[in-house]
Design an enzyme around this catalytic site. Structure first.
Site, PDB file in Angstrom:
ATOM      1  CG  HIS A 239       5.952 -28.366 -28.491  1.00  0.00           C
ATOM      2  ND1 HIS A 239       5.550 -28.316 -27.173  1.00  0.00           N
ATOM      3  CD2 HIS A 239       5.451 -29.540 -28.968  1.00  0.00           C
ATOM      4  CE1 HIS A 239       4.852 -29.401 -26.867  1.00  0.00           C
ATOM      5  NE2 HIS A 239       4.777 -30.164 -27.951  1.00  0.00           N
TER       6      HIS A 239
ATOM      7  CB  SER B 290       3.503 -35.155 -23.727  1.00  0.00           C
ATOM      8  OG  SER B 290       4.269 -34.830 -24.868  1.00  0.00           O
TER       9      SER B 290
END
Length: 355
Positions: A164, A159
């Site tokens: 990450h 998203s």
């Protein structure tokens, strides 16, 4: 003719569809559109995330700039750290409270999109953070298993663009890990050996599915690959728990991860992908039959009705062909990043509280 191949660990059958064979450039990758939103993971925007749990810093104070890797709670957690399990029956069914941990590992202060864009030293920092978080959460007796995973690209469920990964710790063992442990135990009880160790020996001996081989790790496209260019990274030394990894092995793993992900991005024009760290549950001591490993899955094909209904997967690229192609691909160096090596020993984290 197509082939049916059996995964020796979980007993899953895979269809290798030779007649559908596709070349790497045949997989169309949707172009990424740059986001105009302010990124909460970039350095300087620390106030846009929950307070950090852990950070590796070169300078600065907690929840401010100066970090290399940063861990924060997920703003929309799948499970929450507060509360008791409250296991109970519901008629014939079982239920418990949604207790666990859901954390985000922000892998760079700069707005890079993929791990392959980072220097190897930064990849090693991330791998150390994985270990540190598992070691810390293992102390919580409510927690049973930690699943580390990464989503890159919209097709893989990401998203946010900023590089990450995530950690979800659960009070039960996920079914996929349980199936692996069960299949590995059956093999061990029958032959007295770890099936993963046997796989490493066979793959390095035959070499035809090996992508990369180093002193501590073998990266290969598994015999019964579910997806095109699926790649596993498996330690050569037997270890069931990722959190027990040593400094020399982790130093080597940083290079392997960087190379494998870089090869996939170069070969497949920066596809969406997932990787998952499979490790043994916290409440098990060292297991002679199970072996931690990392599965990297490019998202090049769709899982449709036949796959969902049958449990089969149809892979149009034989793993031998995929591995041969990846072996020849050179992973690109991160653009604009000067080479910077840190010592092989572990970094010194700056903790900012515990979950």
């Amino acid at each position: 003719m197509p082939e049916l191949r059996k995964d020796p660990i979980v007993g899953r059958w895979v269809i290798i569809a030779h007649e559908r064979a596709r070349r790497p450039h045949d997989f169309k990758v949707e172009p990424r559109e740059a986001s105009s939103r302010v990124c909460p993971f970039c350095e300087g925007n620390e106030g846009m995330t929950p307070p950090e749990i852990l950070a590796y810093r070169d300078h600065g104070d907690a929840n401010g700039p100066g970090w290399r890797v940063r861990v924060v709670p997920n703003r929309f957690p799948a499970l929450t750290i507060e509360g008791e399990l409250e296991k109970r029956g519901d008629g014939m069914y079982d239920r418990m409270a949604g207790v666990g941990a859901h954390e985000v590992i922000i892998e760079s202060p700069s707005h890079h999109v993929t791990t392959a864009a980072l220097p190897e030293s930064a990849v090693r920092d991330v791998l150390w953070v994985y270990r540190d978080r598992l070691v810390d959460l293992k102390r919580d007796r409510r927690m049973v298993h930690g699943m580390l995973f990464k989503n890159v690209g919209e097709n893989a469920g990401a998203s946010l663009e900023h590089v990450h990964s995530q950690l979800i710790v659960t009070p039960i063992v996920p079914i996929s890990v349980w199936e692996e442990m069960t299949g590995a135990l059956e093999f061990y009880n029958y032959r007295g050996r770890c099936i993963y160790c046997d796989m490493v020996r066979q793959e390095t001996g035959e070499e035809k599915r090996v992508v990369l081989d180093t002193p501590h790790f073998t990266a290969f496209c598994p015999y019964a690959s579910r997806f095109p260019f699926e790649t596993w990274i498996v330690p050569k030394s037997h270890e069931s728990h990722y959190e027990n990894i040593g400094g020399a092995a982790l130093h080597d793993l940083g290079r392997v991860m960087h190379q494998v992900l870089g090869k996939l991005e170069q070969a497949l024009d920066s596809p969406s992908y997932n990787y998952i760290v499979h490790t043994a549950p916290f409440d098990h001591s060292e297991l002679p039959h199970y072996h931690w490993h990392i599965e990297v899955i490019p998202r090049l094909t769709k899982v449709a009705g036949f796959e969902w209904g049958s449990g089969f997967y149809i892979n149009p690229v034989p793993p031998e062909q995929a591995a041969a192609f990846l072996r020849e691909v050179e992973a690109a160096s991160p653009a604009g990043v000067a080479p910077r090596e840190r010592p092989a020993g572990r970094p010194h984290p700056v903790a900012s509280g515990t979950p």
